[in-house]
Design a protein around this motif. Sequence first.
Motif, short mmCIF file in Angstrom:
data_model
loop_
_atom_site.label_atom_id
_atom_site.label_comp_id
_atom_site.label_asym_id
_atom_site.label_seq_id
_atom_site.Cartn_x
_atom_site.Cartn_y
_atom_site.Cartn_z
N GLY A 148 -15.46 -25.57 -9.56
CA GLY A 148 -14.21 -25.28 -8.50
C GLY A 148 -13.19 -26.12 -9.03
N THR A 149 -12.27 -26.14 -7.87
CA THR A 149 -10.75 -26.93 -8.18
C THR A 149 -11.04 -28.84 -7.05
N THR A 150 -11.87 -29.05 -5.93
CA THR A 150 -11.63 -29.68 -5.39
C THR A 150 -12.45 -31.20 -6.54
N PRO A 151 -13.49 -30.83 -6.91
CA PRO A 151 -14.42 -32.35 -7.70
C PRO A 151 -13.47 -32.95 -8.48
N SER A 154 -23.81 -27.72 -12.27
CA SER A 154 -23.86 -26.43 -11.29
C SER A 154 -24.12 -25.11 -11.71
N ASP A 155 -23.53 -24.92 -11.98
CA ASP A 155 -22.65 -23.41 -12.18
C ASP A 155 -21.23 -23.24 -13.17
N GLU A 156 -21.74 -22.02 -13.32
CA GLU A 156 -20.65 -21.92 -14.64
C GLU A 156 -19.99 -20.27 -14.19
N ARG A 157 -18.95 -19.66 -14.74
CA ARG A 157 -18.65 -18.98 -14.64
C ARG A 157 -18.23 -18.25 -15.77
N TRP A 158 -18.87 -16.71 -15.97
CA TRP A 158 -19.03 -16.18 -17.64
C TRP A 158 -17.92 -16.27 -18.31
N SER A 172 -13.04 -21.93 -16.77
CA SER A 172 -14.36 -22.59 -17.24
C SER A 172 -14.71 -23.93 -16.24
N ASN A 173 -15.67 -23.85 -15.62
CA ASN A 173 -16.02 -24.99 -15.22
C ASN A 173 -16.51 -26.38 -16.36
N GLY A 174 -16.90 -25.32 -17.45
CA GLY A 174 -17.66 -27.05 -18.21
C GLY A 174 -15.83 -27.24 -19.24
N VAL A 211 -22.56 -30.67 -5.39
CA VAL A 211 -21.49 -28.83 -5.53
C VAL A 211 -20.67 -28.77 -4.87
N GLY A 212 -20.34 -26.70 -4.23
CA GLY A 212 -19.18 -27.41 -3.60
C GLY A 212 -19.82 -26.34 -2.63
N LEU A 213 -18.78 -26.36 -1.84
CA LEU A 213 -18.43 -24.92 -0.36
C LEU A 213 -17.70 -24.65 -0.81
N GLY A 214 -18.19 -22.79 -0.42
CA GLY A 214 -17.29 -21.41 -0.55
C GLY A 214 -16.51 -20.93 1.03
N GLY A 241 -19.37 -19.60 2.51
CA GLY A 241 -21.00 -20.29 2.63
C GLY A 241 -21.45 -20.08 1.54
N HIS A 242 -21.15 -19.93 0.36
CA HIS A 242 -22.10 -20.07 -1.21
C HIS A 242 -21.76 -21.71 -1.82
N THR A 243 -22.74 -21.50 -2.17
CA THR A 243 -22.60 -23.22 -2.49
C THR A 243 -23.01 -23.15 -4.59
N ALA A 244 -22.76 -23.74 -5.50
CA ALA A 244 -22.23 -23.38 -6.56
C ALA A 244 -22.43 -21.88 -7.13
N SER A 245 -23.15 -20.64 -7.61
CA SER A 245 -23.07 -19.61 -7.81
C SER A 245 -23.55 -18.97 -6.82
N PRO A 277 -20.39 -12.11 -13.36
CA PRO A 277 -21.46 -12.43 -13.77
C PRO A 277 -20.99 -14.39 -13.43
N ARG A 278 -22.01 -14.76 -12.92
CA ARG A 278 -21.63 -16.36 -13.02
C ARG A 278 -23.81 -16.59 -13.59
N LEU A 279 -23.50 -17.98 -13.86
CA LEU A 279 -24.51 -18.69 -13.54
C LEU A 279 -24.76 -19.94 -13.16
N ASP A 322 -9.58 -23.71 5.09
CA ASP A 322 -10.82 -22.84 4.38
C ASP A 322 -12.04 -22.79 4.72
N LYS A 323 -12.46 -23.81 4.05
CA LYS A 323 -13.24 -24.02 4.67
C LYS A 323 -14.48 -24.60 6.04
N ALA A 324 -13.15 -25.25 7.08
CA ALA A 324 -13.64 -25.99 8.02
C ALA A 324 -14.79 -24.96 9.24
C1 6PG Z 1 -16.98 -22.03 -8.49
C2 6PG Z 1 -18.19 -23.86 -8.18
C3 6PG Z 1 -17.87 -23.38 -6.28
C4 6PG Z 1 -16.97 -23.79 -5.99
C5 6PG Z 1 -16.99 -23.77 -4.75
C6 6PG Z 1 -15.16 -24.22 -3.83
O1 6PG Z 1 -17.92 -21.96 -9.65
O2 6PG Z 1 -16.44 -21.74 -8.43
O3 6PG Z 1 -18.97 -24.03 -8.22
O4 6PG Z 1 -19.24 -23.50 -5.53
O5 6PG Z 1 -17.66 -25.55 -5.92
O6 6PG Z 1 -16.32 -22.30 -4.36
O7 6PG Z 1 -14.74 -24.53 -3.99
P1 6PG Z 1 -13.49 -25.60 -4.20
O8 6PG Z 1 -13.59 -27.01 -4.74
O9 6PG Z 1 -12.37 -24.26 -5.40
O10 6PG Z 1 -12.88 -25.35 -3.13
#
Ligand code: 6PG
Length: 236
Positions: A42-45, A67-71, A79-81, A132-135, A138-142, A168-170, A191-193
């Motif tokens: 994601g973008t936060t970290p 923790s996860d990766e896009r395909w 790519s998260n990597g 991990v992040g949080l969408g 309510g998703h986390t990782a993928s 697809p995600r991993l 948006d996460k509030a």
């Molecule tokens: C991804 C992440 C996903 C992310 C959350 C938060 O591959 O996008 O693993 O779980 O952590 O969607 O994303 P932001 O940090 O961009 O808000």
Amino acid sequence: MDLVVYPDREALAAGSAARIAGAISEALAATDGPVTVGLAGGTTPTAAYERLRTAGLDWDRVALWLSDERWVPPDHPESNGGMVAAALAGHVAAHLHRPHYSADMEPEESAAFYEATLRHLIPDGEPDLILVGLGADGHTASLFPGTPALHAPARRWFVANDVPRIGPRLTVTPGLLARARRVVVIVSGSDKAPVLARVVKGDVGDLPARLLTDVGDRVTWLVDADAAAALSPTSR
Ligand code: 6PG
């Protein structure tokens, strides 16, 4: 619940880098062997990863994984990597283990290979730290709501997950998340509030974020004020 609210995204990045560095430093002091760290996408970290470059850690004893990766191909902008390599791994001695991507491979085949890598990296089955992040959903990782990976067998550590309207995600499985010695959740944005308020109230129902509350006192939530906007004053 270990929750830290930072005034803005900049402070969240600086505070997260300090907390992550502290957790890695503690893990390094507790073992003679390597320390394993699963990094969020994601973008936060990103800004926190950039600050970790100068944390002065014994990086050659740290094994980084995702923790996860896009395909997508490894050099794809999504790519998260690729993000982790640019922000941190390309600047420190730690090795970043990335899932293999090939247009000729099935995602699950890549996930199974990556899981074998993780089993080699983490022989005791207990990752030292997973970020991990949080969408907003309510998703986390993928691990997205209503997707098959939420029901991966407990023995699985990393699986492919077909996410409607995303592709697809991993992803790390609930089983491996539950085995982590430490979990850090880093959350930013208004948006996460609503979903963060549900998490803090214990009102997550069957949202994937429930997996993070099930980890109990091993999880730390690092959030910015925008993400914390719906929390009651006593929750902050
Ligand atoms: C991804 C992440 C996903 C992310 C959350 C938060 O591959 O996008 O693993 O779980 O952590 O969607 O994303 P932001 O940090 O961009 O808000």
